[in-house]
Design an enzyme around this catalytic site. Structure first.
Site, PDB file in Angstrom:
ATOM      1  N   PHE A  25      50.564  28.516  32.907  1.00  0.00           N
ATOM      2  CA  PHE A  25      49.985  29.840  32.740  1.00  0.00           C
ATOM      3  C   PHE A  25      50.825  30.853  33.515  1.00  0.00           C
ATOM      4  O   PHE A  25      51.109  30.645  34.700  1.00  0.00           O
ATOM      5  CB  PHE A  25      48.546  29.871  33.257  1.00  0.00           C
ATOM      6  CG  PHE A  25      47.574  29.111  32.403  1.00  0.00           C
ATOM      7  CD1 PHE A  25      46.752  29.774  31.498  1.00  0.00           C
ATOM      8  CD2 PHE A  25      47.474  27.726  32.496  1.00  0.00           C
ATOM      9  CE1 PHE A  25      45.850  29.065  30.703  1.00  0.00           C
ATOM     10  CE2 PHE A  25      46.579  27.014  31.707  1.00  0.00           C
ATOM     11  CZ  PHE A  25      45.768  27.697  30.806  1.00  0.00           C
ATOM     12  N   CYS A  31      46.639  45.800  33.128  1.00  0.00           N
ATOM     13  CA  CYS A  31      45.886  45.766  31.875  1.00  0.00           C
ATOM     14  C   CYS A  31      45.684  47.200  31.404  1.00  0.00           C
ATOM     15  O   CYS A  31      45.626  48.122  32.220  1.00  0.00           O
ATOM     16  CB  CYS A  31      44.534  45.083  32.071  1.00  0.00           C
ATOM     17  SG  CYS A  31      43.594  44.920  30.526  1.00  0.00           S
ATOM     18  N   CYS A  46      36.786  47.505  29.071  1.00  0.00           N
ATOM     19  CA  CYS A  46      36.379  46.110  29.278  1.00  0.00           C
ATOM     20  C   CYS A  46      35.770  46.007  30.668  1.00  0.00           C
ATOM     21  O   CYS A  46      36.437  46.261  31.671  1.00  0.00           O
ATOM     22  CB  CYS A  46      37.585  45.176  29.149  1.00  0.00           C
ATOM     23  SG  CYS A  46      37.190  43.441  29.424  1.00  0.00           S
ATOM     24  N   CYS A  49      35.574  41.508  32.954  1.00  0.00           N
ATOM     25  CA  CYS A  49      36.701  40.672  33.355  1.00  0.00           C
ATOM     26  C   CYS A  49      36.432  40.036  34.713  1.00  0.00           C
ATOM     27  O   CYS A  49      35.962  40.691  35.643  1.00  0.00           O
ATOM     28  CB  CYS A  49      37.975  41.502  33.424  1.00  0.00           C
ATOM     29  SG  CYS A  49      39.448  40.551  33.818  1.00  0.00           S
ATOM     30  N   ASP A  50      36.748  38.747  34.843  1.00  0.00           N
ATOM     31  CA  ASP A  50      36.552  38.040  36.111  1.00  0.00           C
ATOM     32  C   ASP A  50      37.887  37.602  36.708  1.00  0.00           C
ATOM     33  O   ASP A  50      37.958  36.675  37.509  1.00  0.00           O
ATOM     34  CB  ASP A  50      35.631  36.826  35.916  1.00  0.00           C
ATOM     35  CG  ASP A  50      36.173  35.824  34.908  1.00  0.00           C
ATOM     36  OD1 ASP A  50      37.275  36.057  34.356  1.00  0.00           O
ATOM     37  OD2 ASP A  50      35.502  34.820  34.646  1.00  0.00           O
ATOM     38  N   THR A  51      38.964  38.287  36.310  1.00  0.00           N
ATOM     39  CA  THR A  51      40.308  37.878  36.702  1.00  0.00           C
ATOM     40  C   THR A  51      40.965  38.918  37.608  1.00  0.00           C
ATOM     41  O   THR A  51      40.858  40.114  37.372  1.00  0.00           O
ATOM     42  CB  THR A  51      41.186  37.693  35.439  1.00  0.00           C
ATOM     43  OG1 THR A  51      40.559  36.746  34.581  1.00  0.00           O
ATOM     44  CG2 THR A  51      42.569  37.206  35.811  1.00  0.00           C
ATOM     45  N   GLU A 117      47.699  35.253  25.197  1.00  0.00           N
ATOM     46  CA  GLU A 117      46.286  35.626  25.115  1.00  0.00           C
ATOM     47  C   GLU A 117      46.231  37.127  25.329  1.00  0.00           C
ATOM     48  O   GLU A 117      46.514  37.620  26.426  1.00  0.00           O
ATOM     49  CB  GLU A 117      45.482  34.866  26.168  1.00  0.00           C
ATOM     50  CG  GLU A 117      45.607  33.359  25.986  1.00  0.00           C
ATOM     51  CD  GLU A 117      44.515  32.557  26.674  1.00  0.00           C
ATOM     52  OE1 GLU A 117      43.846  33.123  27.561  1.00  0.00           O
ATOM     53  OE2 GLU A 117      44.353  31.379  26.318  1.00  0.00           O
ATOM     54  N   HIS A 212      37.353  24.814  31.836  1.00  0.00           N
ATOM     55  CA  HIS A 212      37.981  24.823  33.161  1.00  0.00           C
ATOM     56  C   HIS A 212      36.977  25.245  34.234  1.00  0.00           C
ATOM     57  O   HIS A 212      37.069  24.799  35.383  1.00  0.00           O
ATOM     58  CB  HIS A 212      39.203  25.748  33.169  1.00  0.00           C
ATOM     59  CG  HIS A 212      38.959  27.110  32.602  1.00  0.00           C
ATOM     60  ND1 HIS A 212      38.750  27.311  31.251  1.00  0.00           N
ATOM     61  CD2 HIS A 212      38.874  28.329  33.174  1.00  0.00           C
ATOM     62  CE1 HIS A 212      38.567  28.613  31.050  1.00  0.00           C
ATOM     63  NE2 HIS A 212      38.622  29.243  32.192  1.00  0.00           N
TER      64      HIS A 212
END
Length: 218
Positions: A25, A31, A46, A49-51, A117, A212
């Site tokens: 990855f 973003c 958005c 998002c949890d990133t 992605e 995951h």
């Protein structure tokens, strides 16, 4: 140009059509639908998002001056001496802000199979082998075709019917609420159950889970 990478790691793809597949990855910084700052979340296109995609301080993160340098760094994470074609997933943030023709060439020169992605709001360079589009909120998806359409569900401004025109090999719904199998709360059940019900009523869609998170791998 310069490539800014938050983190790079070797793991298993946790969701969608490639679930369970070993992959490297590459999480790109930035973003176009959210700044990444909590103070801006409520007004972002958005909002779920949890990133963390800010900065280059993650594991194996950094700034890479050339496509060749980034490709070499990615390849170093693949098991050496293995005959399997190395698989790289470009993610973010929104990787389409940075991925370009020189990087595609450098990856292919190193025999990578390349996946992305993306939120689908930006055009992509040619040569990406597996395109996963994950639409967010009221954003306008400009891509008309992909290998995999992966929709977080439910989103009031991005329901499945909105994307009926997109040509995709596979269509997936991913339940919106986080879930922890040890403590499922009512809202988690509703999100997952809603997605199941939609797939059963509209069998062109399949359910995908973030395995995951369920099995606690990176």
């Amino acid at each position: 140009g310069m490539y800014q990478v938050k983190e790079m790691f070797y793991s298993l793809q946790g969701e969608g059509a490639q679930t369970g597949r070993p992959a490297i990855f590459v999480r790109f910084v930035g973003c176009n639908l959210w700044t990444g700052k909590e103070s801006h979340r409520a007004t972002a296109v958005c909002q779920f998002c949890d990133t963390d995609f800010l900065g280059t301080d993650g594991v194996n993160g950094g700034k890479f001056k050339t496509a060749e340098a980034l490709a070499a760094a990615v390849l170093s994470l693949w098991p050496q001496g293995n005959a399997e074609k190395p698989y790289v997933i470009c993610t973010g943030g929104e990787p389409a802000l940075q991925i370009d023709a020189p990087l595609i060439t450098a990856f292919h020169n190193n025999h990578f199979e390349i996946a992305i992605e993306t939120n689908g709001t930006l055009p992509l360079p040619a040569g990406i082998d597996w395109i996963c589009v994950s639409p967010k909120g009221k954003s306008v998806v400009v891509l008309t075709g992909c290998d995999e359409l992966k929709l977080v569900y439910p989103q009031t401004e991005a329901m499945p019917e909105k994307f009926a025109h997109i040509v995709a090999k596979y269509r997936y719904l991913s339940p919106k609420n986080p879930y922890d199998t040890s403590s499922i709360i009512a809202t988690d059940i509703s999100s997952t159950q809603l997605a199941i019900a939609y797939c059963l009523a509209n069998p062109q869609w399949r359910l995908t889970l973030q395995t995951h998170k369920i099995i606690h791998i990176a």
